[in-house]
Design a protein around this motif. Sequence first.
Motif, PDB file in Angstrom:
ATOM      1  N   SER A 259      -5.932  15.266 -49.687  1.00  0.00           N
ATOM      2  CA  SER A 259      -6.720  14.265 -48.960  1.00  0.00           C
ATOM      3  C   SER A 259      -7.577  13.464 -49.926  1.00  0.00           C
ATOM      4  N   VAL A 260      -7.287  12.193 -50.022  1.00  0.00           N
ATOM      5  CA  VAL A 260      -8.108  11.304 -50.836  1.00  0.00           C
ATOM      6  C   VAL A 260      -9.360  10.896 -50.077  1.00  0.00           C
ATOM      7  N   SER A 261      -9.229  10.768 -48.758  1.00  0.00           N
ATOM      8  CA  SER A 261     -10.361  10.380 -47.917  1.00  0.00           C
ATOM      9  C   SER A 261     -10.185  11.002 -46.543  1.00  0.00           C
ATOM     10  N   THR A 262     -11.266  11.028 -45.784  1.00  0.00           N
ATOM     11  CA  THR A 262     -11.239  11.521 -44.413  1.00  0.00           C
ATOM     12  C   THR A 262     -11.674  10.399 -43.486  1.00  0.00           C
ATOM     13  N   VAL A 263     -11.162  10.437 -42.262  1.00  0.00           N
ATOM     14  CA  VAL A 263     -11.489   9.374 -41.318  1.00  0.00           C
ATOM     15  C   VAL A 263     -11.435   9.915 -39.904  1.00  0.00           C
ATOM     16  N   ALA A 264     -12.305   9.397 -39.052  1.00  0.00           N
ATOM     17  CA  ALA A 264     -12.299   9.701 -37.621  1.00  0.00           C
ATOM     18  C   ALA A 264     -11.842   8.449 -36.887  1.00  0.00           C
ATOM     19  N   TRP A 265     -10.722   8.556 -36.178  1.00  0.00           N
ATOM     20  CA  TRP A 265     -10.124   7.399 -35.529  1.00  0.00           C
ATOM     21  C   TRP A 265     -10.378   7.403 -34.029  1.00  0.00           C
TER      22      TRP A 265
ATOM     23  N   GLU B  63      -3.042   1.297 -34.600  1.00  0.00           N
ATOM     24  CA  GLU B  63      -2.929   0.366 -35.723  1.00  0.00           C
ATOM     25  C   GLU B  63      -2.380   1.071 -36.967  1.00  0.00           C
ATOM     26  N   ALA B  64      -2.845   2.280 -37.220  1.00  0.00           N
ATOM     27  CA  ALA B  64      -2.465   2.979 -38.444  1.00  0.00           C
ATOM     28  C   ALA B  64      -1.046   3.528 -38.387  1.00  0.00           C
ATOM     29  N   SER B  65      -0.542   3.862 -37.192  1.00  0.00           N
ATOM     30  CA  SER B  65       0.753   4.548 -37.084  1.00  0.00           C
ATOM     31  C   SER B  65       1.934   3.612 -36.841  1.00  0.00           C
ATOM     32  N   LEU B  66       1.705   2.382 -36.448  1.00  0.00           N
ATOM     33  CA  LEU B  66       2.819   1.484 -36.125  1.00  0.00           C
ATOM     34  C   LEU B  66       3.803   1.283 -37.278  1.00  0.00           C
ATOM     35  N   PRO B  67       3.366   1.160 -38.530  1.00  0.00           N
ATOM     36  CA  PRO B  67       4.368   1.028 -39.608  1.00  0.00           C
ATOM     37  C   PRO B  67       5.338   2.208 -39.667  1.00  0.00           C
ATOM     38  N   ALA B  68       4.860   3.412 -39.424  1.00  0.00           N
ATOM     39  CA  ALA B  68       5.755   4.569 -39.439  1.00  0.00           C
ATOM     40  C   ALA B  68       6.712   4.537 -38.256  1.00  0.00           C
ATOM     41  N   TRP B  69       6.215   4.151 -37.088  1.00  0.00           N
ATOM     42  CA  TRP B  69       7.107   4.042 -35.925  1.00  0.00           C
ATOM     43  C   TRP B  69       8.184   2.993 -36.163  1.00  0.00           C
ATOM     44  N   GLN B  70       7.823   1.928 -36.840  1.00  0.00           N
ATOM     45  CA  GLN B  70       8.808   0.895 -37.147  1.00  0.00           C
ATOM     46  C   GLN B  70       9.941   1.465 -37.993  1.00  0.00           C
ATOM     47  N   GLN B  71       9.601   2.291 -38.960  1.00  0.00           N
ATOM     48  CA  GLN B  71      10.615   2.899 -39.814  1.00  0.00           C
ATOM     49  C   GLN B  71      11.507   3.860 -39.023  1.00  0.00           C
ATOM     50  N   LEU B  72      10.959   4.499 -38.000  1.00  0.00           N
ATOM     51  CA  LEU B  72      11.717   5.446 -37.201  1.00  0.00           C
ATOM     52  C   LEU B  72      12.624   4.769 -36.183  1.00  0.00           C
ATOM     53  N   VAL B  73      12.130   3.709 -35.552  1.00  0.00           N
ATOM     54  CA  VAL B  73      12.811   3.129 -34.398  1.00  0.00           C
ATOM     55  C   VAL B  73      13.796   2.029 -34.774  1.00  0.00           C
TER      56      VAL B  73
ATOM     57  N   PRO C  41       4.460  12.204 -41.319  1.00  0.00           N
ATOM     58  CA  PRO C  41       3.206  11.520 -41.679  1.00  0.00           C
ATOM     59  C   PRO C  41       3.161  10.115 -41.078  1.00  0.00           C
ATOM     60  N   LEU C  42       2.353   9.935 -40.052  1.00  0.00           N
ATOM     61  CA  LEU C  42       2.299   8.649 -39.367  1.00  0.00           C
ATOM     62  C   LEU C  42       1.210   7.738 -39.911  1.00  0.00           C
ATOM     63  N   GLY C  43       0.288   8.285 -40.668  1.00  0.00           N
ATOM     64  CA  GLY C  43      -0.800   7.476 -41.197  1.00  0.00           C
ATOM     65  C   GLY C  43      -0.616   7.173 -42.673  1.00  0.00           C
ATOM     66  N   PRO C  44      -1.568   6.446 -43.268  1.00  0.00           N
ATOM     67  CA  PRO C  44      -1.502   6.152 -44.699  1.00  0.00           C
ATOM     68  C   PRO C  44      -1.554   7.436 -45.523  1.00  0.00           C
ATOM     69  N   ALA C  45      -0.874   7.442 -46.654  1.00  0.00           N
ATOM     70  CA  ALA C  45      -0.830   8.625 -47.520  1.00  0.00           C
ATOM     71  C   ALA C  45      -2.225   8.985 -48.014  1.00  0.00           C
ATOM     72  N   GLY C  46      -2.537  10.268 -47.978  1.00  0.00           N
ATOM     73  CA  GLY C  46      -3.802  10.751 -48.512  1.00  0.00           C
ATOM     74  C   GLY C  46      -4.998  10.572 -47.616  1.00  0.00           C
ATOM     75  N   LYS C  47      -4.804  10.086 -46.398  1.00  0.00           N
ATOM     76  CA  LYS C  47      -5.926   9.858 -45.485  1.00  0.00           C
ATOM     77  C   LYS C  47      -5.861  10.884 -44.365  1.00  0.00           C
ATOM     78  N   ALA C  48      -6.689  11.921 -44.450  1.00  0.00           N
ATOM     79  CA  ALA C  48      -6.755  12.958 -43.409  1.00  0.00           C
ATOM     80  C   ALA C  48      -7.570  12.426 -42.243  1.00  0.00           C
ATOM     81  N   ALA C  49      -7.018  12.554 -41.036  1.00  0.00           N
ATOM     82  CA  ALA C  49      -7.652  11.924 -39.880  1.00  0.00           C
ATOM     83  C   ALA C  49      -7.662  12.849 -38.668  1.00  0.00           C
ATOM     84  N   LEU C  50      -8.714  12.761 -37.890  1.00  0.00           N
ATOM     85  CA  LEU C  50      -8.790  13.388 -36.572  1.00  0.00           C
ATOM     86  C   LEU C  50      -9.279  12.358 -35.569  1.00  0.00           C
TER      87      LEU C  50
END
Length: 489
Positions: free
Chosen positions: A137-143, A150-160, A222-231
């Motif tokens: 984890s490079v950084s932590t974030v609360a979403w 917003e953060a996960s749509l790029p990953a869904w695009q790659q999947l779908v 991993p649906l979010g940006p690399a290294g960003k731990a989120a809850l």
Amino acid sequence: MSDTPFGFGLPPEEPENGDEGKKKDPTEGGQSAGGPGSPFGFGPGAGGDNPFAAMFGSMNPNDLGAAFQQLGQMLSYEGGPVNWDMAKQIARQTVSQGAPDGSKDASVGPSERTAVDEALRLADLWLDGVTSMPSGSVSTVAWSRAEWVEASLPAWQQLVDPVAERVGLAMGDVLPEEMQAMAGPLIGMMRSMGGAMFGQQIGQAVGVLAGEVVGSTDIGLPLGPAGKAALLPLNVERFGKDLSVPQDEVRLYLALREAAHQRLFAHVPWLRSHLFGAVEAYARGIKVDTSKLEDVVGQFDPAQPEQLQDALQQGMFQPEDTPEQKASLARLETALALVEGWVDAVVHEAAKSRLTSSDALRETMRRRRASGGPAEQTFATLIGLQLRPRRLRDASRLWASLTDARGLEGRDALWAHPDMLPTAHDLDDPDGFVHHEQADFSELDKMLGEAAKGSSKPAAEDEPKPKPVEGGDDGGDEGTSEGKDGRDL
């Protein structure tokens, strides 16, 4: 009006007793003049002598401009197989309407951000003692839920996109070649509408899933940006609502899972692309039900684009029954199970002596991952794939056994290359795999020890050369170009 755009997906309305054949006033009861499910009331016989009612039924004139704008976006879309601008718009709209339990999205406050940051940092400290992999984890974030979208749509695009692309190509293939040129404008319109429909339904599913997920790695990818731990604090609270477990313990347990995923994806550089590549490989083997698509194309009415949506909702995808497709599915399911099993085993080891409710939380998470939610079912329909591990318990037991047999470093060393990981067959016999690996590991230590002993002797000393090491009793293929046991995960 329906909550869905243009009234798409409304069920047919049953006539009341005695009303069969009775012609209703087109504006009565707020019903669109074109009948249920017909956008803007388009359709024959709508509205009597009133041309405005024939086109727009009882639509609120204040909504007319926005409706025309969205319809224009659908028809003019010329991008990829999915209209991701529309997907984002629908997802945000779905989030703003609230989750099924009535909870509404809200901005994350300073105290919640602090609690999430402290939980993720403490989780990383606990994991230091149960895995050889350092923090990822490079950084932590609360979403908030909207921020997760917003953060996960790029990953869904790659999947779908790979599956949606197959639908777009199939739309042109269902017509005879001599008719394709004549039907070019219609096919182009259908592709535009298909991209919009995919966008609408993906957006709806992502919006619903935003009310269910607790972090950035809930589905094992991993649906979010690399290294960003989120809850997501709101969903963390919802997760523990009926568990009779202190909220701090719930947050810490979920933080452990998020931090463990981050370590794995950060320090196994090939894993992210391997998982997404496995999904794409599986998608390439999915065939479109052309008979269903032919019916849609043959009866397509540009005024009733919900026909395409209905076809997508019913599912047009069938996996090909070929050895290649079965192998692709097995690799993907095994990879997902191994990721989730490793996280489950590592988190349990870190939490069992520190969190009094760790066993209850572990079982709750296992059941949640095994059953999935409504949003995951929607994705299964749209992309023809269940994104959840089928053999989580087997994989978790295997990783725990490997820890006992080889220690933390020996266990985690298996992630060095995909060929070293257990296969689906190994999940059937975890003890056999562990004992086989332990034998290989001991033999390797012996060889290295002999090599080191030989190199320490004077070069002039004339000794007989050691005999080559033979394979095991089962005729193992160590040293072949195929890798251990010919594995190709």
